[in-house]
Scaffold this motif. Sequence first.
Motif, PDB file in Angstrom:
ATOM      1  N   MET A 231       0.860  -1.178   0.000  1.00 35.18           N
ATOM      2  CA  MET A 231       0.000   0.000   0.000  1.00 35.18           C
ATOM      3  C   MET A 231       0.904   1.239   0.000  1.00 35.18           C
ATOM      4  O   MET A 231       1.819   1.352   0.787  1.00 35.18           O
ATOM      5  CB  MET A 231      -0.883  -0.045   1.242  1.00 35.18           C
ATOM      6  N   ASN A 232       0.625   2.170  -0.901  1.00 39.20           N
ATOM      7  CA  ASN A 232       1.485   3.345  -0.969  1.00 39.20           C
ATOM      8  C   ASN A 232       0.953   4.483  -0.102  1.00 39.20           C
ATOM      9  O   ASN A 232      -0.144   4.425   0.446  1.00 39.20           O
ATOM     10  CB  ASN A 232       1.677   3.787  -2.423  1.00 39.20           C
ATOM     11  N   SER A 233       1.759   5.520   0.006  1.00 41.18           N
ATOM     12  CA  SER A 233       1.432   6.618   0.925  1.00 41.18           C
ATOM     13  C   SER A 233       0.148   7.344   0.537  1.00 41.18           C
ATOM     14  O   SER A 233      -0.599   7.797   1.415  1.00 41.18           O
ATOM     15  CB  SER A 233       2.595   7.600   1.002  1.00 41.18           C
ATOM     16  N   VAL A 234      -0.145   7.454  -0.737  1.00 40.30           N
ATOM     17  CA  VAL A 234      -1.373   8.131  -1.162  1.00 40.30           C
ATOM     18  C   VAL A 234      -2.598   7.340  -0.729  1.00 40.30           C
ATOM     19  O   VAL A 234      -3.577   7.920  -0.237  1.00 40.30           O
ATOM     20  CB  VAL A 234      -1.372   8.378  -2.694  1.00 40.30           C
ATOM     21  N   ASN A 235      -2.547   6.027  -0.873  1.00 38.88           N
ATOM     22  CA  ASN A 235      -3.672   5.198  -0.441  1.00 38.88           C
ATOM     23  C   ASN A 235      -3.874   5.264   1.070  1.00 38.88           C
ATOM     24  O   ASN A 235      -5.006   5.328   1.559  1.00 38.88           O
ATOM     25  CB  ASN A 235      -3.465   3.741  -0.863  1.00 38.88           C
ATOM     26  N   ILE A 236      -2.770   5.263   1.805  1.00 37.78           N
ATOM     27  CA  ILE A 236      -2.858   5.354   3.268  1.00 37.78           C
ATOM     28  C   ILE A 236      -3.439   6.704   3.670  1.00 37.78           C
ATOM     29  O   ILE A 236      -4.316   6.788   4.539  1.00 37.78           O
ATOM     30  CB  ILE A 236      -1.477   5.131   3.906  1.00 37.78           C
ATOM     31  N   ALA A 237      -2.967   7.777   3.025  1.00 36.08           N
ATOM     32  CA  ALA A 237      -3.475   9.115   3.332  1.00 36.08           C
ATOM     33  C   ALA A 237      -4.951   9.237   2.961  1.00 36.08           C
ATOM     34  O   ALA A 237      -5.739   9.836   3.703  1.00 36.08           O
ATOM     35  CB  ALA A 237      -2.653  10.177   2.607  1.00 36.08           C
ATOM     36  N   ALA A 238      -5.352   8.663   1.841  1.00 36.29           N
ATOM     37  CA  ALA A 238      -6.759   8.709   1.424  1.00 36.29           C
ATOM     38  C   ALA A 238      -7.638   7.981   2.443  1.00 36.29           C
ATOM     39  O   ALA A 238      -8.726   8.461   2.790  1.00 36.29           O
ATOM     40  CB  ALA A 238      -6.930   8.100   0.039  1.00 36.29           C
ATOM     41  N   ALA A 239      -7.169   6.854   2.925  1.00 34.53           N
ATOM     42  CA  ALA A 239      -7.918   6.128   3.956  1.00 34.53           C
ATOM     43  C   ALA A 239      -8.007   6.964   5.236  1.00 34.53           C
ATOM     44  O   ALA A 239      -9.052   6.992   5.903  1.00 34.53           O
ATOM     45  CB  ALA A 239      -7.262   4.782   4.241  1.00 34.53           C
ATOM     46  N   GLY A 240      -6.934   7.650   5.580  1.00 35.74           N
ATOM     47  CA  GLY A 240      -6.945   8.523   6.750  1.00 35.74           C
ATOM     48  C   GLY A 240      -7.924   9.672   6.599  1.00 35.74           C
ATOM     49  O   GLY A 240      -8.610  10.053   7.557  1.00 35.74           O
ATOM     50  N   ILE A 241      -7.988  10.230   5.399  1.00 38.44           N
ATOM     51  CA  ILE A 241      -8.938  11.320   5.129  1.00 38.44           C
ATOM     52  C   ILE A 241     -10.371  10.816   5.279  1.00 38.44           C
ATOM     53  O   ILE A 241     -11.196  11.452   5.934  1.00 38.44           O
ATOM     54  CB  ILE A 241      -8.703  11.907   3.719  1.00 38.44           C
ATOM     55  N   GLN A 242     -10.656   9.666   4.707  1.00 35.61           N
ATOM     56  CA  GLN A 242     -12.005   9.100   4.805  1.00 35.61           C
ATOM     57  C   GLN A 242     -12.381   8.813   6.252  1.00 35.61           C
ATOM     58  O   GLN A 242     -13.499   9.093   6.683  1.00 35.61           O
ATOM     59  CB  GLN A 242     -12.108   7.830   3.970  1.00 35.61           C
ATOM     60  N   SER A 243     -11.447   8.275   7.010  1.00 40.19           N
ATOM     61  CA  SER A 243     -11.702   7.970   8.417  1.00 40.19           C
ATOM     62  C   SER A 243     -11.972   9.241   9.222  1.00 40.19           C
ATOM     63  O   SER A 243     -12.907   9.294  10.023  1.00 40.19           O
ATOM     64  CB  SER A 243     -10.499   7.222   9.005  1.00 40.19           C
ATOM     65  N   ALA A 244     -11.174  10.265   8.995  1.00 38.65           N
ATOM     66  CA  ALA A 244     -11.355  11.526   9.727  1.00 38.65           C
ATOM     67  C   ALA A 244     -12.677  12.194   9.360  1.00 38.65           C
ATOM     68  O   ALA A 244     -13.370  12.732  10.229  1.00 38.65           O
ATOM     69  CB  ALA A 244     -10.186  12.463   9.442  1.00 38.65           C
ATOM     70  N   ILE A 245     -13.048  12.142   8.097  1.00 36.50           N
ATOM     71  CA  ILE A 245     -14.325  12.727   7.673  1.00 36.50           C
ATOM     72  C   ILE A 245     -15.486  11.977   8.314  1.00 36.50           C
ATOM     73  O   ILE A 245     -16.459  12.586   8.770  1.00 36.50           O
ATOM     74  CB  ILE A 245     -14.440  12.743   6.136  1.00 36.50           C
ATOM     75  N   ALA A 246     -15.380  10.666   8.375  1.00 35.04           N
ATOM     76  CA  ALA A 246     -16.435   9.873   9.022  1.00 35.04           C
ATOM     77  C   ALA A 246     -16.553  10.221  10.503  1.00 35.04           C
ATOM     78  O   ALA A 246     -17.667  10.355  11.027  1.00 35.04           O
ATOM     79  CB  ALA A 246     -16.152   8.381   8.844  1.00 35.04           C
ATOM     80  N   ARG A 247     -15.415  10.384  11.179  1.00 31.23           N
ATOM     81  CA  ARG A 247     -15.444  10.771  12.594  1.00 31.23           C
ATOM     82  C   ARG A 247     -16.047  12.162  12.766  1.00 31.23           C
ATOM     83  O   ARG A 247     -16.804  12.402  13.701  1.00 31.23           O
ATOM     84  CB  ARG A 247     -14.031  10.729  13.173  1.00 31.23           C
ATOM     85  N   PHE A 248     -15.705  13.081  11.887  1.00 35.11           N
ATOM     86  CA  PHE A 248     -16.259  14.434  11.940  1.00 35.11           C
ATOM     87  C   PHE A 248     -17.772  14.386  11.769  1.00 35.11           C
ATOM     88  O   PHE A 248     -18.521  15.001  12.534  1.00 35.11           O
ATOM     89  CB  PHE A 248     -15.631  15.302  10.845  1.00 35.11           C
ATOM     90  N   ASP A 249     -18.224  13.658  10.754  1.00 33.28           N
ATOM     91  CA  ASP A 249     -19.658  13.551  10.485  1.00 33.28           C
ATOM     92  C   ASP A 249     -20.407  12.924  11.661  1.00 33.28           C
ATOM     93  O   ASP A 249     -21.497  13.368  12.020  1.00 33.28           O
ATOM     94  CB  ASP A 249     -19.913  12.743   9.216  1.00 33.28           C
TER      95      ASP A 249
END
Length: 69
Positions: free
Chosen positions: A1-19
Amino acid sequence: MNSVNIAAAGIQSAIARFDESARRTAQAPLDNLAEEHVERLIARREVEANVTVVKAADEMMGTLLDTRA
């Protein structure tokens, strides 16, 4: 898994927590208001950090491609 995929997953997780935090605040505005605000601030910073990772990876790829051209 590359850094962009890891960062994208982190973004999705943070947005879900925010929501989820926003949903809880909408359902009970005065319950744990300070905690929910902090939760949203943390989620925001996580999104910003992961976006920085994506930008850095993009710049590195651009530099690599420029070097190879």
